[in-house]
Design a protein around this motif. Structure first.
Motif, PDB file in Angstrom:
ATOM      1  N   ASP A 162       0.812  -1.214   0.000  1.00 60.42           N
ATOM      2  CA  ASP A 162       0.000   0.000   0.000  1.00 60.42           C
ATOM      3  C   ASP A 162       0.848   1.269   0.000  1.00 60.42           C
ATOM      4  O   ASP A 162       0.315   2.364  -0.207  1.00 60.42           O
ATOM      5  N   LEU A 163       2.146   1.153   0.268  1.00 56.36           N
ATOM      6  CA  LEU A 163       2.985   2.305   0.581  1.00 56.36           C
ATOM      7  C   LEU A 163       3.751   2.809  -0.647  1.00 56.36           C
ATOM      8  O   LEU A 163       4.320   2.035  -1.401  1.00 56.36           O
ATOM      9  N   ILE A 164       3.766   4.123  -0.816  1.00 56.23           N
ATOM     10  CA  ILE A 164       4.556   4.789  -1.850  1.00 56.23           C
ATOM     11  C   ILE A 164       5.514   5.730  -1.146  1.00 56.23           C
ATOM     12  O   ILE A 164       5.090   6.601  -0.371  1.00 56.23           O
ATOM     13  N   TYR A 165       6.816   5.570  -1.400  1.00 54.88           N
ATOM     14  CA  TYR A 165       7.827   6.350  -0.694  1.00 54.88           C
ATOM     15  C   TYR A 165       8.264   7.550  -1.524  1.00 54.88           C
ATOM     16  O   TYR A 165       8.708   7.393  -2.662  1.00 54.88           O
ATOM     17  N   PRO A 166       8.177   8.780  -0.980  1.00 54.71           N
ATOM     18  CA  PRO A 166       8.643   9.960  -1.714  1.00 54.71           C
ATOM     19  C   PRO A 166      10.165  10.089  -1.607  1.00 54.71           C
ATOM     20  O   PRO A 166      10.753   9.842  -0.548  1.00 54.71           O
ATOM     21  N   ILE A 167      10.795  10.496  -2.702  1.00 52.48           N
ATOM     22  CA  ILE A 167      12.243  10.681  -2.700  1.00 52.48           C
ATOM     23  C   ILE A 167      12.587  11.974  -3.436  1.00 52.48           C
ATOM     24  O   ILE A 167      11.982  12.296  -4.462  1.00 52.48           O
TER      25      ILE A 167
END
Length: 325
Positions: free
Chosen positions: A31-36
């Motif tokens: 479910d998780l989207i990591y911002p970079i």
């Protein structure tokens, strides 16, 4: 007491295994989207002071970052660029050799299994810090759409799996969908920032992305936090224009909006757990005022319960580790 008639709800809460068995809402790593945040240069890993644990990184650090995400079981990232040069039309946003385009190519070549979401906006790239072209002190909506479409196409050409326009110009989904289709990228979905409020929770992000407006604010194009039905109108327009995902941003103060959007529209819903929400918890935890793990998991679960299918969050790495325990 034996003659009392009442329901015994506590039967289903008696043990951890029982509670897990009947749990209605479940958070998963998928479910998780990591911002970079990607910057120009080499050997750069700048800590974002207002966001403990978050860094701006150069391209040579990307492989390490992506390998860590894959090891944690996080499958998706959203890429934000911090260019060296800015101008009045944000030309680095749609340049073939722009920082986001280079980062997308790098990630997809070395880590093809990761889903790369490209944030599509001009604010990090304009010298005035606004999300469109400025004419006579105002944001020129239709003229801005042309450059936003160029940006989306250049990101798709670089290999982005999803285009996520965040600018809140009227018609931005229709323009970008048309531009992608005409350029041969009809298979690339649009993850629209459909409901984006003019929020005080964005401050730390602007430190990380160097995207603060140099005059005025963004209230003429981002939404009034007091408005509910306007959110439904915005989401409805984006659905009609061809959006494939809908984002509600911020998440925590707008769980009611999230639930309404989910109930009305049959598209994947994305919660953006924004920088201010992240930094407040980090600060409180550092002072010993809250249990960070418990409050992070409670907060992310609340977003899922409100209807989110996916969550963009700076807590993705932390949450993945918590889920492994």
């Amino acid at each position: 007491m034996n003659d009392l008639q009442f329901k015994r709800h506590r039967r289903l809460r008696r043990t951890e295994s029982m509670r897990s068995l009947v749990r209605e809402t479940k958070l998963q790593k998928e479910d998780l989207i990591y911002p970079i945040f990607i910057v120009e240069g080499e050997n750069v890993k700048n800590a974002v002071k207002s966001m403990p644990g978050v860094h701006q990184v150069s391209l040579d650090y990307l492989s390490d970052e992506m390998s860590e995400l894959e090891q944690l079981g996080i499958r998706s990232v959203i890429v934000f660029g911090v260019p060296q040069e800015k101008d009045e039309v944000g030309s680095e946003a749609y340049h073939d050799a722009g920082i986001v385009q280079k980062a997308i190519r790098h990630i997809k070549e070395a880590h093809p299994s990761l889903t790369v979401v490209a944030d599509t906006c001009l604010c990090q790239y304009t010298d005035h810090g606004h999300c469109g072209i400025v004419r006579d002190g105002d944001i020129a909506n239709d003229e801005s759409l042309e450059l936003l479409t160029k940006t989306a196409v250049s990101q798709a050409e670089a290999g982005a799996d999803i285009i996520a326009p965040s600018n809140m110009m009227d018609g931005f989904v229709a323009a970008i969908r048309k531009g992608l289709d005409e350029a041969g990228y009809s298979q690339i979905p649009v993850m629209s920032y459909a409901v984006k409020y003019a929020s005080a929770f964005y401050g730390p992000f602007r430190d990380a992305a160097h995207s603060s407006p140099q005059f005025g604010d963004r209230r003429a194009y981002q939404m009034d936090p007091a408005n509910r039905m306007e959110a439904i109108r915005e989401a409805e327009s984006d659905v009609e224009e061809g959006a494939d995902f809908l984002i509600v941003k911020p998440a925590l103060s707008y769980l009611d909006i999230m639930r309404e959007v989910k109930d009305r529209f049959n598209l994947p819903l994305v919660a953006y757990n924004v920088s201010g929400e992240y930094s407040m918890i980090k600060a409180a935890a550092a002072n010993g005022w809250v249990n960070e793990e418990e409050i992070v998991m409670e907060k992310l679960t609340s977003m899922k319960r409100a209807g989110a299918d996916l969550i963009i969050t700076y807590f993705a790495k932390d949450a993945a580790n918590y889920l492994d325990q």
